[in-house]
Scaffold this active site. Structure first.
Site, PDB file in Angstrom:
ATOM      1  N   MET A 170     -55.501  37.591  30.093  1.00  0.00           N
ATOM      2  CA  MET A 170     -54.293  37.816  29.316  1.00  0.00           C
ATOM      3  C   MET A 170     -54.321  37.052  27.997  1.00  0.00           C
ATOM      4  O   MET A 170     -54.667  35.867  27.942  1.00  0.00           O
ATOM      5  CB  MET A 170     -53.085  37.369  30.137  1.00  0.00           C
ATOM      6  CG  MET A 170     -51.764  37.415  29.419  1.00  0.00           C
ATOM      7  SD  MET A 170     -50.387  36.859  30.480  1.00  0.00           S
ATOM      8  CE  MET A 170     -50.803  35.139  30.725  1.00  0.00           C
TER       9      MET A 170
ATOM     10  N   SER B 140     -59.421  35.618  34.988  1.00  0.00           N
ATOM     11  CA  SER B 140     -57.987  35.723  35.218  1.00  0.00           C
ATOM     12  C   SER B 140     -57.621  37.170  35.556  1.00  0.00           C
ATOM     13  O   SER B 140     -58.236  37.755  36.435  1.00  0.00           O
ATOM     14  CB  SER B 140     -57.221  35.196  34.007  1.00  0.00           C
ATOM     15  OG  SER B 140     -55.876  34.913  34.350  1.00  0.00           O
ATOM     16  N   GLN B 141     -56.663  37.787  34.858  1.00  0.00           N
ATOM     17  CA  GLN B 141     -56.251  39.134  35.244  1.00  0.00           C
ATOM     18  C   GLN B 141     -57.378  40.154  35.120  1.00  0.00           C
ATOM     19  O   GLN B 141     -57.398  41.168  35.814  1.00  0.00           O
ATOM     20  CB  GLN B 141     -55.045  39.594  34.433  1.00  0.00           C
ATOM     21  CG  GLN B 141     -55.297  39.842  32.965  1.00  0.00           C
ATOM     22  CD  GLN B 141     -54.030  40.274  32.226  1.00  0.00           C
ATOM     23  OE1 GLN B 141     -52.916  39.955  32.623  1.00  0.00           O
ATOM     24  NE2 GLN B 141     -54.206  41.005  31.129  1.00  0.00           N
TER      25      GLN B 141
ATOM     26  N   ASP C  99     -54.684  24.450  38.982  1.00  0.00           N
ATOM     27  CA  ASP C  99     -54.239  25.565  38.150  1.00  0.00           C
ATOM     28  C   ASP C  99     -52.733  25.504  37.876  1.00  0.00           C
ATOM     29  O   ASP C  99     -51.930  25.439  38.808  1.00  0.00           O
ATOM     30  CB  ASP C  99     -54.585  26.887  38.835  1.00  0.00           C
ATOM     31  CG  ASP C  99     -54.719  28.030  37.857  1.00  0.00           C
ATOM     32  OD1 ASP C  99     -53.837  28.159  36.991  1.00  0.00           O
ATOM     33  OD2 ASP C  99     -55.695  28.800  37.964  1.00  0.00           O
TER      34      ASP C  99
ATOM     35  N   HIS D 210     -56.587  26.120  34.845  1.00  0.00           N
ATOM     36  CA  HIS D 210     -56.969  27.516  34.759  1.00  0.00           C
ATOM     37  C   HIS D 210     -58.109  27.749  33.756  1.00  0.00           C
ATOM     38  O   HIS D 210     -58.009  27.376  32.584  1.00  0.00           O
ATOM     39  CB  HIS D 210     -55.754  28.342  34.352  1.00  0.00           C
ATOM     40  CG  HIS D 210     -55.929  29.819  34.545  1.00  0.00           C
ATOM     41  ND1 HIS D 210     -56.168  30.386  35.781  1.00  0.00           N
ATOM     42  CD2 HIS D 210     -55.919  30.850  33.660  1.00  0.00           C
ATOM     43  CE1 HIS D 210     -56.277  31.702  35.654  1.00  0.00           C
ATOM     44  NE2 HIS D 210     -56.125  32.005  34.375  1.00  0.00           N
TER      45      HIS D 210
END
Length: 302
Positions: free
Chosen positions: A37, A111-112, A229, A285
């Site tokens: 993202m 991530s996404q 995270d 993260h």
């Protein structure tokens, strides 16, 4: 002797790009990467840097860092506002048309981008994906706002209420990427009914045997979890764990979930076959060192 018109398309493509069409690969296994993202395909400070160090470590490797849009600005915008199912369809088409990937490839999602690449593995088996590496991906979704300082923050509570108010409406689901993997453990029925992306790829709307078959075809499914995270809520989602249904405090690991016990995606069989790999990093993260990356990730790219 066969003419060019009589040759299968895949074989003809292989010949035209100078590949070894006998089943042997001319060089390293290609790598496809999907950013997270707010990032873009070629950001030199993030995924662009990863692309560079992979190319330096594995000479001759073809690395495709996916750009969703016509330029980096569109790529960033689409990471927030382009329907995820449309993104996955676009990527599947792009991979199918890339002659350098026809023999198969490894993939790495950040991530996404991790759960989006898993959707590619489940929905689009051609060309074949070999090893899939998800780094900080939210495989069971999220139930918190990114970078929120904590559950006790009034701001966190307010943001959650705003997302919760309309997150499963059609207009939000179709237009806000993060809503498409928002997983409310207190409203599981509403989530399963209205989630247009995550509930589908996690077999919560119904069982798609093709999804299961395609995911089980992977050689390795590597999941990286960041132990400190502050972006993903809950971090357990990065290992396919999540909140126990009905509340948002206690988390359970993948192995205690119905998804695993009933084996809707084949994860139990993959686990017993040694195909699931769980790695952790003592950082926030997407925070890891080059040394860690070389030691833990590069071996899966050969």
């Amino acid at each position: 002797m066969a003419t060019l018109r009589m040759l299968p398309v895949a074989l003809l493509t292989c010949l035209l790009v100078g590949g070894r069409c006998s089943g042997q690969r001319a060089g390293p296994v290609p790598l496809v990467m999907w950013h997270g993202m707010g990032d873009s395909c070629c950001n030199p400070g993030s995924i662009g840097y990863i692309k560079k160090i992979v190319e330096n470590k594995i000479p001759g490797i073809y690395v495709l860092s996916l750009e969703i849009g016509n330029n980096p600005v569109e790529d960033v915008e689409n990471s927030y506002f382009m329907n995820v199912n449309k993104q996955v369809t676009l990527v599947c088409d792009k991979l199918a048309k890339d002659p350098r990937l026809q023999g198969g490839y490894n993939s790495m999602g950040f991530s996404q981008g991790g759960q989006f690449l898993r959707a590619v593995a489940q929905r689009c088996p051609s060309p074949p994906m070999f090893n899939f590496i998800s780094i900080g991906a939210q495989h069971q979704g999220v139930f918190g706002f990114p970078r929120c300082p904590g559950e006790k923050s009034r701001i966190c509570d307010w943001l959650r209420k705003m997302l919760d108010f309309g997150v499963y409406t059609k207009v939000i689901q179709e237009r806000l990427v993060q809503a498409e993997y928002w997983h409310d453990p207190v409203k599981e029925e509403e989530y399963r009914k209205n989630s247009i992306f995550l509930a589908d790829i996690n077999q919560e709307k119904g069982i798609n045997e093709t999804y299961k078959k395609n995911l089980m075809a992977l050689k390795k499914f590597v999941m990286v979890k960041f132990l400190n995270d502050t972006m993903v809520d809950p971090p357990a989602s990065e290992w396919f764990g999540y909140y126990r249904s009905g509340q948002a405090k206690e988390t359970i690991p993948l192995q205690e979930s119905s998804l695993y016990k009933e084996d809707h995606l084949g994860l139990q069989q993959m686990d017993k076959a040694g195909k699931l790999v769980f790695l952790s990093v003592a950082g926030d993260h997407l925070s890891f060192s080059e040394e860690w990356f070389y030691t833990n990730i590069i071996p899966f790219l050969h």
